[in-house]
Write an enzyme that holds these catalytic residues in place. Sequence first.
Site, PDB file in Angstrom:
ATOM      1  N   ASN A 123       0.727  -1.036   0.137  1.00  0.00           N
ATOM      2  CA  ASN A 123       0.055  -0.036   0.028  1.00  0.00           C
ATOM      3  C   ASN A 123       0.853   1.213   0.103  1.00  0.00           C
ATOM      4  OD1 ASN A 123      -2.015  -1.775   0.292  1.00  0.00           O
ATOM      5  ND2 ASN A 123      -2.352  -1.436   2.392  1.00  0.00           N
ATOM      6  N   HIS A 140       6.013  -1.008  -2.698  1.00  0.00           N
ATOM      7  CA  HIS A 140       5.374   0.033  -3.991  1.00  0.00           C
ATOM      8  C   HIS A 140       5.503   1.359  -3.608  1.00  0.00           C
ATOM      9  CE1 HIS A 140       2.913  -3.792  -5.463  1.00  0.00           C
ATOM     10  NE2 HIS A 140       4.110  -3.864  -5.662  1.00  0.00           N
ATOM     11  N   CYS A 148      14.087  10.687  -6.233  1.00  0.00           N
ATOM     12  CA  CYS A 148      14.743  11.160  -7.274  1.00  0.00           C
ATOM     13  C   CYS A 148      15.213   9.554  -7.948  1.00  0.00           C
ATOM     14  CB  CYS A 148      16.230  11.752  -6.843  1.00  0.00           C
ATOM     15  SG  CYS A 148      17.137  12.119  -8.242  1.00  0.00           S
ATOM     16  N   THR A 212      -4.779  -8.904   0.642  1.00  0.00           N
ATOM     17  CA  THR A 212      -4.072  -9.028  -0.455  1.00  0.00           C
ATOM     18  C   THR A 212      -4.405 -10.043  -1.625  1.00  0.00           C
ATOM     19  OG1 THR A 212      -1.950  -8.684  -2.065  1.00  0.00           O
ATOM     20  CG2 THR A 212      -1.704 -10.121  -0.093  1.00  0.00           C
ATOM     21  N   SER A 213      -4.725  -9.659  -2.832  1.00  0.00           N
ATOM     22  CA  SER A 213      -4.935 -10.809  -3.969  1.00  0.00           C
ATOM     23  C   SER A 213      -3.686 -11.601  -4.094  1.00  0.00           C
ATOM     24  CB  SER A 213      -5.737 -10.158  -4.875  1.00  0.00           C
ATOM     25  OG  SER A 213      -4.620  -9.248  -5.766  1.00  0.00           O
TER      26      SER A 213
HETATM   27  N1  APR Z   1     -10.151  -6.800   4.899  1.00  0.00           N
HETATM   28  C1  APR Z   1      -9.327  -7.841   4.289  1.00  0.00           C
HETATM   29  N2  APR Z   1      -9.235  -8.053   3.077  1.00  0.00           N
HETATM   30  C2  APR Z   1      -9.998  -7.449   2.180  1.00  0.00           C
HETATM   31  C3  APR Z   1     -11.136  -6.450   2.609  1.00  0.00           C
HETATM   32  C4  APR Z   1     -11.169  -6.299   3.997  1.00  0.00           C
HETATM   33  N3  APR Z   1     -12.113  -5.430   4.454  1.00  0.00           N
HETATM   34  N4  APR Z   1     -11.725  -6.201   1.532  1.00  0.00           N
HETATM   35  C5  APR Z   1     -11.224  -6.746   0.510  1.00  0.00           C
HETATM   36  N5  APR Z   1     -10.246  -7.503   0.934  1.00  0.00           N
HETATM   37  C6  APR Z   1      -9.283  -8.312   0.149  1.00  0.00           C
HETATM   38  C7  APR Z   1      -9.893  -8.804  -1.341  1.00  0.00           C
HETATM   39  O1  APR Z   1     -10.499  -9.878  -1.248  1.00  0.00           O
HETATM   40  C8  APR Z   1      -8.529  -8.961  -2.185  1.00  0.00           C
HETATM   41  O2  APR Z   1      -8.072 -10.228  -2.208  1.00  0.00           O
HETATM   42  O3  APR Z   1      -7.877  -7.482  -0.215  1.00  0.00           O
HETATM   43  C9  APR Z   1      -7.492  -7.951  -1.456  1.00  0.00           C
HETATM   44  C10 APR Z   1      -7.234  -6.822  -2.385  1.00  0.00           C
HETATM   45  O4  APR Z   1      -6.534  -7.076  -3.424  1.00  0.00           O
HETATM   46  P1  APR Z   1      -6.106  -6.202  -4.743  1.00  0.00           P
HETATM   47  O5  APR Z   1      -7.387  -5.072  -4.969  1.00  0.00           O
HETATM   48  O6  APR Z   1      -5.482  -6.729  -5.984  1.00  0.00           O
HETATM   49  O7  APR Z   1      -4.889  -5.343  -3.925  1.00  0.00           O
HETATM   50  P2  APR Z   1      -3.133  -5.665  -3.498  1.00  0.00           P
HETATM   51  O8  APR Z   1      -3.308  -7.245  -3.365  1.00  0.00           O
HETATM   52  O9  APR Z   1      -2.688  -4.918  -2.547  1.00  0.00           O
HETATM   53  O10 APR Z   1      -2.790  -5.329  -4.959  1.00  0.00           O
HETATM   54  C11 APR Z   1      -1.365  -5.511  -5.241  1.00  0.00           C
HETATM   55  O11 APR Z   1      -1.724  -4.369  -7.376  1.00  0.00           O
HETATM   56  O12 APR Z   1      -2.472  -2.937  -8.573  1.00  0.00           O
HETATM   57  C12 APR Z   1      -1.371  -3.028  -7.785  1.00  0.00           C
HETATM   58  O13 APR Z   1       0.077  -1.780  -6.931  1.00  0.00           O
HETATM   59  C13 APR Z   1      -0.994  -2.158  -6.755  1.00  0.00           C
HETATM   60  O14 APR Z   1       0.052  -2.766  -4.596  1.00  0.00           O
HETATM   61  C14 APR Z   1      -1.205  -2.971  -5.484  1.00  0.00           C
HETATM   62  C15 APR Z   1      -0.975  -4.438  -5.972  1.00  0.00           C
END
Ligand code: APR
Length: 275
Positions: A123, A140, A148, A212-213
């Site tokens: 994040n 990230h 820079c 995270t996904s």
């Molecule tokens: N609590 C916990 N998890 C949650 C909640 C919640 N309240 N709501 C949603 N989620 C989960 C979703 O099920 C999903 O698996 O959070 C995850 C969010 O996944 P993404 O939107 O893909 O976010 P992330 O995994 O951080 O993405 C990784 O992708 O787009 C790039 O650079 C960006 O850092 C990001 C990276």
Amino acid sequence: MGAAVQSFAVDAALDSAIEEAAERIASARHVVALTGAGLSVESGIPPFRGPGGLWEKYGEPPLDGYQRFLRDPAEAWRERLEPTEPWARGLKQTLERAKPNAGHEALAALEQAGHVAAVITQNIDDLHRQAGSRRLLEIHGNAKLLRCVDCTGRFAPESVAIDPDSLPPHCPQCGGLVKGDTVQFGEPIPEDVLAGCTEQAARADCMLVVGTSATVYPAAAFPLEVAARGGDLIEVNPFESDLTPVATLSLRGPAGAVASRLRERIDARPERAHG
Ligand code: APR
């Protein structure tokens, strides 16, 4: 106080999984947390993927954002200062308003109590830092900082001369090209942060993965390494993710309520030395 924890009823099955997770974390030698956008959903910041995700609503961003920046840094800076895309304007305002929630606070408390050695976050919202996490690796980057491209120095925006009539700004340290610290698609992860993350993942015998996904590398590789070494992989996510098949425990609930309950259960355990 961070964003209020939305009321979520922890059922008996989830409660016993949290109890087992507390035991594994309390008895682990080196626990590292890996967090993603789902942790900040309860702070009002939409995730990228899944229900209500930014990419679901507005489509995936271009995968060559960094190359576009290098081709025309002045134009990229104009877009940064005055976003033309409605979703970018909305996200900028959301990031400015967002506050840490109970999930961020629970992770900071677990670090202060010596149960979590470090947090690796994908994040860019600065909420872990605001909640008090100190051993924090922002893989990230951080949307509130500038960096820079040449000397990799990081700066608060107020310490860089930004003249809208003479963009892009230049590094106060080396005169090089300055950009947002956020790592764009197509941009290499800064070496100092990547080295820190790699070292923490290599030492972890337990990884607590929150929100995270697990679809973006190299961050998504760290939990797989811990699991491959026989370490514990504890996932906090209301939905299944790419990690679910290899997770030791999947705590199916929102980060705020689950991480708070996890912290309470760990705090309530008899004091055990780590390691
Ligand atoms: N609590 C916990 N998890 C949650 C909640 C919640 N309240 N709501 C949603 N989620 C989960 C979703 O099920 C999903 O698996 O959070 C995850 C969010 O996944 P993404 O939107 O893909 O976010 P992330 O995994 O951080 O993405 C990784 O992708 O787009 C790039 O650079 C960006 O850092 C990001 C990276």
